[in-house]
Write a protein that holds these residues in place. Structure first.
Motif, mmCIF file in Angstrom:
data_model
loop_
_atom_site.group_PDB
_atom_site.id
_atom_site.type_symbol
_atom_site.label_atom_id
_atom_site.label_comp_id
_atom_site.label_asym_id
_atom_site.label_seq_id
_atom_site.Cartn_x
_atom_site.Cartn_y
_atom_site.Cartn_z
ATOM 1 N N MET A 1 -19.461 10.056 -4.081
ATOM 2 C CA MET A 1 -18.927 8.695 -4.179
ATOM 3 C C MET A 1 -17.538 8.703 -4.843
ATOM 4 N N ALA A 2 -17.416 9.515 -5.897
ATOM 5 C CA ALA A 2 -16.145 9.588 -6.615
ATOM 6 C C ALA A 2 -15.028 10.088 -5.702
ATOM 7 N N SER A 3 -15.335 11.090 -4.870
ATOM 8 C CA SER A 3 -14.315 11.641 -3.975
ATOM 9 C C SER A 3 -13.867 10.616 -2.939
ATOM 10 N N VAL A 4 -14.798 9.777 -2.493
ATOM 11 C CA VAL A 4 -14.459 8.726 -1.520
ATOM 12 C C VAL A 4 -13.505 7.718 -2.162
ATOM 13 N N ILE A 5 -13.815 7.307 -3.402
ATOM 14 C CA ILE A 5 -12.964 6.349 -4.115
ATOM 15 C C ILE A 5 -11.566 6.927 -4.311
ATOM 16 N N ILE A 6 -11.495 8.202 -4.686
ATOM 17 C CA ILE A 6 -10.210 8.854 -4.923
ATOM 18 C C ILE A 6 -9.380 8.919 -3.641
ATOM 19 N N ASN A 7 -10.022 9.292 -2.528
ATOM 20 C CA ASN A 7 -9.299 9.421 -1.258
ATOM 21 C C ASN A 7 -8.830 8.072 -0.723
ATOM 22 N N VAL A 8 -9.669 7.048 -0.842
ATOM 23 C CA VAL A 8 -9.289 5.713 -0.373
ATOM 24 C C VAL A 8 -8.180 5.132 -1.251
ATOM 25 N N SER A 9 -8.290 5.369 -2.571
ATOM 26 C CA SER A 9 -7.291 4.848 -3.509
ATOM 27 C C SER A 9 -5.898 5.376 -3.188
ATOM 28 N N LYS A 10 -5.833 6.640 -2.730
ATOM 29 C CA LYS A 10 -4.539 7.251 -2.417
ATOM 30 C C LYS A 10 -3.758 6.408 -1.415
ATOM 31 N N TYR A 11 -4.429 5.954 -0.372
ATOM 32 C CA TYR A 11 -3.758 5.184 0.680
ATOM 33 C C TYR A 11 -3.469 3.748 0.229
ATOM 34 N N ILE A 12 -4.384 3.176 -0.570
ATOM 35 C CA ILE A 12 -4.158 1.817 -1.071
ATOM 36 C C ILE A 12 -2.942 1.786 -2.000
ATOM 37 N N ILE A 13 -2.802 2.811 -2.836
ATOM 38 C CA ILE A 13 -1.659 2.895 -3.760
ATOM 39 C C ILE A 13 -0.349 2.928 -2.980
ATOM 40 N N ILE A 14 -0.310 3.707 -1.894
ATOM 41 C CA ILE A 14 0.909 3.787 -1.077
ATOM 42 C C ILE A 14 1.234 2.433 -0.461
ATOM 43 N N ILE A 15 0.214 1.750 0.062
ATOM 44 C CA ILE A 15 0.424 0.426 0.683
ATOM 45 C C ILE A 15 0.958 -0.563 -0.354
ATOM 46 N N LEU A 16 0.357 -0.567 -1.539
ATOM 47 C CA LEU A 16 0.787 -1.479 -2.598
ATOM 48 C C LEU A 16 2.224 -1.185 -3.029
ATOM 49 N N MET A 17 2.560 0.103 -3.099
ATOM 50 C CA MET A 17 3.918 0.486 -3.479
ATOM 51 C C MET A 17 4.928 0.031 -2.432
ATOM 52 N N LEU A 18 4.572 0.161 -1.161
ATOM 53 C CA LEU A 18 5.467 -0.283 -0.094
ATOM 54 C C LEU A 18 5.639 -1.807 -0.124
ATOM 55 N N LEU A 19 4.546 -2.528 -0.392
ATOM 56 C CA LEU A 19 4.623 -3.989 -0.483
ATOM 57 C C LEU A 19 5.489 -4.413 -1.669
ATOM 58 N N TYR A 20 5.318 -3.715 -2.788
ATOM 59 C CA TYR A 20 6.143 -4.026 -3.964
ATOM 60 C C TYR A 20 7.613 -3.788 -3.655
ATOM 61 N N THR A 21 7.906 -2.656 -3.031
ATOM 62 C CA THR A 21 9.295 -2.311 -2.723
ATOM 63 C C THR A 21 9.923 -3.329 -1.787
ATOM 64 N N LEU A 22 9.166 -3.738 -0.780
ATOM 65 C CA LEU A 22 9.660 -4.750 0.157
ATOM 66 C C LEU A 22 9.993 -6.043 -0.572
#
Length: 463
Positions: A1-22
């Motif tokens: 379960m922890a590995s799933v959360i870590i892997n999904v978080s990686k992509y969410i962080i990138i999306i949030l960073m791109l939204l912030y930058t925009l």
């Protein structure tokens, strides 16, 4: 379960960073105050979500230190919340975009340092928090004390004395003697002197733009730069030189000065290299040769830059994931080469967004400078804008092999007490300039409205 959360978080962080930058760039298109406030508040949500997911990943990946990581995360959230909301409450005419960007850059730095060296992350947090508290009063002082432009020679002399202190109590690190050690604390005077240096030039040019005044300013600037060269801090010398020529051009409006100083600086650099090559520039030649072909000595002098390039390349667009890379293979990864570690674990998309956030800070600085009516503050704001973006360029350009490495840090992100404190001071001064200008603009607008209302009232009485 922890590995799933870590892997999904990686992509969410990138999306949030791109939204912030925009949002950093679309915010300038918003016309109403309510619309701007909405987008700025949404930025805060992006920041807190990215930060939460990053520390969730760190906590799940380090169960032995989970409690310490959670406490450290809570302390960061508390300070960031107080700063982003209370600062604007204290200074309603300040720039909230600068506040948000500064908080994001600090939090990214804390996150990466926690991953690399938890003890350094805690030191950085304590230093940055102390600086935020101590220098939160800077805008208030600038509003109340209006004679800062009157001490040009004083700023210049203090800067020269501070830089010269390394010859008495200095220590050498990474080939440069540009550090001092006091009471067990190591400081880099040039990080603070660059602020005094900008004040010095702005003060001198705000009083007079005559040839004599420019020559006096040039003399002081040459002494500053010369001391840095003798310290073998060529990265610092380059930053000071670029600040000087840009501020001279902006302060006088004469492109002749710009061209002459660029040509003169090039000639002086060439002469200094030929005369003092063996005494001052050995480590510079090593860095230049490494930049030209790092693969020729991949296990020796080229090891640092090749590991940096390997890290960036192995991360790809989406990164290996926080704690899943090998940034420990990069020398000086906590300070000069932290961008490589970020690119490896957060991904190139995140790293590019980080560059754009830094660029949005530069645009904010320039935007403030363009609005300021006071010549002293206008020149000073432009000087800080050049200082910030050029330092960022030197740092990121060095680790990506775009230019030879100069040993310069990314403001707010890289580890370094002197760097983070001086950056906090610089941003606080910019907020002070923004507050002064916005208050003045508000006052002028109110006076204009009162005149219009009085005129309208008199017209009605005549009719």
């Amino acid at each position: 379960m922890a590995s799933v959360i870590i892997n999904v978080s990686k992509y969410i962080i990138i999306i949030l960073m791109l939204l912030y930058t925009l949002s950093c760039f679309t915010i300038f298109k918003q016309e109403s105050d309510a619309s701007k406030a909405f987008h700025l508040n949404r930025q805060i949500v992006y920041v807190f979500l990215m930060h939460f997911l990053s520390y969730l990943t760190l906590a799940l990946s380090n169960p032995d230190e989970m409690k310490s990581i959670v406490i450290f995360y809570g302390a960061q959230i508390l300070i960031a919340t107080l700063y982003m909301y209370l600062y604007h409450y204290m200074y309603p005419y300040s720039s909230r975009l600068l506040t948000n960007n500064m908080s994001l850059l600090l939090l990214i730095g804390y996150t990466m340092l926690t991953r690399l060296d938890f003890s350094l992350a805690k030191k950085q947090f304590v230093l940055a928090t102390t600086a935020l508290l101590l220098f939160s009063i800077v805008p208030y002082i600038m509003v109340k004390y209006k004679n800062l432009r009157n001490y040009g020679i004083f700023y210049g002399i203090m800067g020269i004395l501070a830089l010269s202190s390394v010859f008495v109590i200095g220590v050498e690190q990474y080939g440069s003697r540009n550090w001092i050690k006091l009471f067990g604390i190591t400081l880099q005077p040039s990080e603070f002197v660059k602020i005094l240096f900008a004040f010095f030039i702005a003060s001198m040019l705000s009083k007079s733009r005559s040839f004599k005044q420019v020559m006096i300013t040039t003399g002081f600037a040459a002494i500053h730069t010369g001391i840095l060269v003798l310290e073998k801090d060529l990265g610092g010398a380059l930053i000071f030189f670029v600040i000087f020529i840009c501020m001279i051009y902006i302060g006088t409006g004469k492109i002749t000065y710009l061209l002459v100083y660029i040509a003169g600086g090039t000639v002086m650099a060439a002469l200094a290299f030929m005369l003092f090559k063996d005494r001052l520039f050995n480590h510079v030649m090593v860095r230049v040769n490494v930049w030209k072909d790092p693969w020729a000595d991949i296990r020796g002098d080229g090891y640092q830059i090749t590991q940096s390039l390997f890290a960036i390349g192995s991360g790809g667009y989406f990164g290996t994931g926080l704690t899943k890379g090998y940034p420990e293979l990069i020398p000086v990864r906590e300070s000069d080469f932290i961008f490589s570690a970020i690119a490896e674990e957060f991904g190139v998309l995140f790293a590019l967004a980080l560059i754009l956030v830094c660029f949005s800070c530069f645009i904010c600085f320039v935007n403030i400078a363009l609005k300021v009516r006071n010549r002293f503050y206008k020149t000073l704001a432009f000087g800080f804008a050049i200082c910030y973006i050029f330092q960022t360029f030197l740092s990121i350009g060095g680790v990506t092999k775009f230019i030879p490495s100069t040993g310069v840090t990314i403001p707010m992100v890289s580890y370094g007490g002197s760097s983070v404190i001086s950056s906090v001071i610089m941003f606080a001064i910019m907020q002070g300039i923004c507050t002064i200008e916005n208050k003045e603009a508000k006052k002028i607008e109110e006076e204009r409205r009162n005149i219009e209302e009085t005129a309208t009232q008199k017209t009605k009485e005549i009719e």
